[in-house]
Design an enzyme around this catalytic site. Structure first.
Site, short mmCIF file in Angstrom:
data_model
loop_
_atom_site.label_atom_id
_atom_site.label_comp_id
_atom_site.label_asym_id
_atom_site.label_seq_id
_atom_site.Cartn_x
_atom_site.Cartn_y
_atom_site.Cartn_z
N HIS A 233 0.56 -1.15 -0.17
CA HIS A 233 0.06 -0.06 -0.14
C HIS A 233 0.47 1.10 0.31
O HIS A 233 1.96 1.57 0.94
CB HIS A 233 -0.78 -0.12 1.28
CG HIS A 233 -2.13 1.70 1.19
ND1 HIS A 233 -1.44 2.09 1.57
CD2 HIS A 233 -3.47 0.62 0.99
CE1 HIS A 233 -2.78 2.73 1.85
NE2 HIS A 233 -3.42 2.18 0.81
N CYS A 271 -3.94 2.58 -4.47
CA CYS A 271 -4.39 3.18 -4.03
C CYS A 271 -4.73 4.48 -4.07
O CYS A 271 -3.94 5.55 -4.76
CB CYS A 271 -4.46 3.21 -2.45
SG CYS A 271 -5.69 4.49 -1.22
N HIS A 298 -7.37 0.04 -4.37
CA HIS A 298 -8.30 1.00 -3.09
C HIS A 298 -8.90 2.34 -4.15
O HIS A 298 -8.46 3.31 -4.55
CB HIS A 298 -7.55 1.27 -2.75
CG HIS A 298 -7.16 0.27 -0.97
ND1 HIS A 298 -6.40 1.22 0.35
CD2 HIS A 298 -7.68 -1.10 -0.99
CE1 HIS A 298 -6.34 0.15 0.88
NE2 HIS A 298 -7.16 -0.78 0.70
N ASP A 351 -12.39 2.86 -0.98
CA ASP A 351 -11.91 3.05 0.33
C ASP A 351 -13.23 4.23 0.89
O ASP A 351 -12.70 5.74 0.31
CB ASP A 351 -10.60 3.35 -0.60
CG ASP A 351 -9.74 3.70 0.61
OD1 ASP A 351 -10.02 2.96 1.86
OD2 ASP A 351 -8.32 3.64 0.43
N HIS A 352 -12.85 4.38 2.32
CA HIS A 352 -13.24 5.09 2.70
C HIS A 352 -14.72 5.92 2.62
O HIS A 352 -14.82 5.25 1.09
CB HIS A 352 -12.31 6.09 2.98
CG HIS A 352 -10.88 6.24 3.36
ND1 HIS A 352 -10.06 7.33 3.69
CD2 HIS A 352 -10.91 5.00 3.64
CE1 HIS A 352 -8.80 6.50 4.23
NE2 HIS A 352 -9.06 5.25 4.80
N TYR A 368 -14.82 5.04 7.74
CA TYR A 368 -15.16 3.32 7.82
C TYR A 368 -17.31 3.20 8.18
O TYR A 368 -17.24 1.94 8.55
CB TYR A 368 -13.79 2.58 7.93
CG TYR A 368 -12.87 2.22 7.50
CD1 TYR A 368 -13.49 1.96 6.38
CD2 TYR A 368 -11.92 3.09 7.42
CE1 TYR A 368 -11.44 1.37 4.99
CE2 TYR A 368 -10.90 2.89 6.36
CZ TYR A 368 -10.75 2.01 5.84
OH TYR A 368 -9.61 1.76 4.87
C1 DNO Z 1 -6.73 3.55 5.32
C2 DNO Z 1 -5.92 2.56 4.79
C3 DNO Z 1 -4.63 2.21 5.75
C4 DNO Z 1 -4.50 0.81 4.66
C5 DNO Z 1 -3.35 0.77 5.52
C6 DNO Z 1 -2.07 -0.60 4.17
O1 DNO Z 1 -8.18 4.35 5.12
O2 DNO Z 1 -5.58 2.89 3.24
O3 DNO Z 1 -5.43 1.79 6.55
O4 DNO Z 1 -5.04 -0.04 4.62
O5 DNO Z 1 -2.24 1.07 5.66
O6 DNO Z 1 -1.05 -1.21 4.93
#
Ligand code: DNO
Length: 396
Positions: A233, A271, A298, A351-352, A368
């Site tokens: 990531h 991401c 992500h 993601d989020h 989340y």
């Molecule tokens: C936040 C994220 C982090 C990520 C970790 C990966 O939402 O993207 O928690 O997933 O750091 O190891």
């Protein structure tokens, strides 16, 4: 793409049924209660898998196996921690989870300064304010030498911002920055943070990079042998914090990481929100260049501001061409199907998400909450289906 959803395990306020209601079929999870570098016991991994499967979902991705700071520092019992990491891989492979996400950020994981930033819509977003971050580093943490890491104008702006904060606001800022966000393996108070930061004194980017490459040379062959795909990531945000190097921030970083262990098992978590927080990352060029080694996506984006601040935007509206990214990922899936790659379906997760509706008064994990991700996933699914309709080969 495989629609997945991050679940923090039995303590997550969102039950598995609601995840199915959102339409996700894959789950992203980790043994969040085992985060100090110990190996994940097989029985615990299998227990989590059974729980996920009994709800009619599949465990698609492990996110994340924590990488202990001593591995990043190559100090102390780091060999023991690398051995434990490999043991966790073996347990995960036995459970049949094919992808493992991890990160290599020093000291702190993902970082924001404001966990409830009000949007014009009246919902809330996560925000990283570059001036407030400097204010914390300079005037609350009082990190020795911090002023050398900021331009004089930034120091002045940080002073003004700091002086205008109430004590409560200062506390909230500190909590947002060092107490650990969801999924982060470390949580600090100010004293512990100062002590832990001191262990990193003098660590240069080259040191951290060598530590990562040495780690990859050990774990990638093991993952390969076990049939697992590793997906690093990126740094979030993708630039140095607290004067510490970050080395998974740019296209150049990703390129050198992939070259450091040249195996399909050595891949990326793409991401969009993290890489997209830098204007010099061309996300469309990156997705094209790295596509064969993208093992996990992500999908989220940010709005970048001129001073280096950003906030988390709507999934489809921000500083990145999200539709273009999805189109490239669907194109990669097509190439994989044509070459009979078993991993032709790339897991993605919304993601989020913004804090919206009833979630505003509920207890939620920052970023989340349910409704915001539900909306994000629905919008992203619309794009995937729209593109597959327009370009029928994408449909598989
Ligand atoms: C936040 C994220 C982090 C990520 C970790 C990966 O939402 O993207 O928690 O997933 O750091 O190891």
């Amino acid at each position: 793409m495989k629609e997945t959803w991050r679940w923090f395990g039995p303590l997550d306020p969102i039950p598995l049924d609601q995840i199915k209601q959102a339409g996700a079929t894959g789950l992203v999870s980790a043994l969040h209660h085992i985060y100090r570098g110990e190996a994940w016991p097989l029985d615990e991994v299998l227990k989590r898998k059974a729980e996920i499967e009994s709800a009619g979902l599949v465990w698609s991705v492990v996110e994340s196996i924590p990488v202990h700071n001593s591995i990043k520092l190559r100090s102390g019992p780091y060999r023991q921690y690398i051995a434990a990491w490999k043991d966790s891989l073996a347990a995960i492979a036995k459970a049949g989870v094919p992808v493992v996400c991890y990160n290599f950020m020093p000291l702190v994981d993902w970082t924001r300064t404001n966990l409830k930033w009000r949007l014009p819509s009246t919902g809330y977003a996560l925000r990283f304010d570059a001036v407030d971050f400097a204010a914390y580093d300079l005037f609350l943490l009082e990190r020795p030498g911090a002023e050398l890491d900021y331009a004089p104008e930034r120091v002045a702006a940080a002073r003004t911002s700091f002086d205008s904060m109430s004590e409560k606001q200062q506390e909230e800022l500190e909590r947002a920055i060092i107490a650990g966000l969801p999924g982060a393996e470390s949580s600090y108070n100010r004293k512990l943070f100062r002590e832990s930061r001191a262990e990193w004194e003098g660590v240069a980017p080259g040191d951290l990079r060598s530590a990562l490459f040495a780690f990859l040379q050990e774990v990638v062959p093991v993952a390969d042998e076990l049939g697992l795909r590793l997906a690093i990531h990126p740094d979030d945000p993708p630039w140095p914090l607290f004067g510490l190097p970050r080395i998974v921030s740019t296209a150049g970083d990703a390129r050198s990481i992939l070259a450091a262990a040249d195996s399909a098992a050595n891949g990326l978590t793409f991401c969009v929100g993290s890489y997209g927080a830098r204007a010099d990352n061309d996300l469309l060029a990156m997705v094209d260049e790295f596509a064969p080694r993208i093992h996990f996506a992500h999908l989220r984006q940010v709005v970048r501001e001129a001073d280096g601040s950003f906030y988390e935007a709507e999934h489809l509206h921000g500083s990145t061409d999200m539709v273009g990214v999805i189109r490239a990922l669907l194109g990669e899936e097509l190439r994989r199907r044509r070459t009979n790659r078993r991993d032709h379906e790339i897991p993605m997760r919304p993601d989020h998400g913004h804090l919206l509706a009833d979630d505003i008064i509920k207890k939620t994990n920052p970023g989340y909450s349910y409704v915001g991700r539900l909306k994000g996933l629905a919008e992203l699914r619309g794009v995937m289906q729209g593109l597959s309709h327009a370009i029928p080969e994408f449909a598989g």
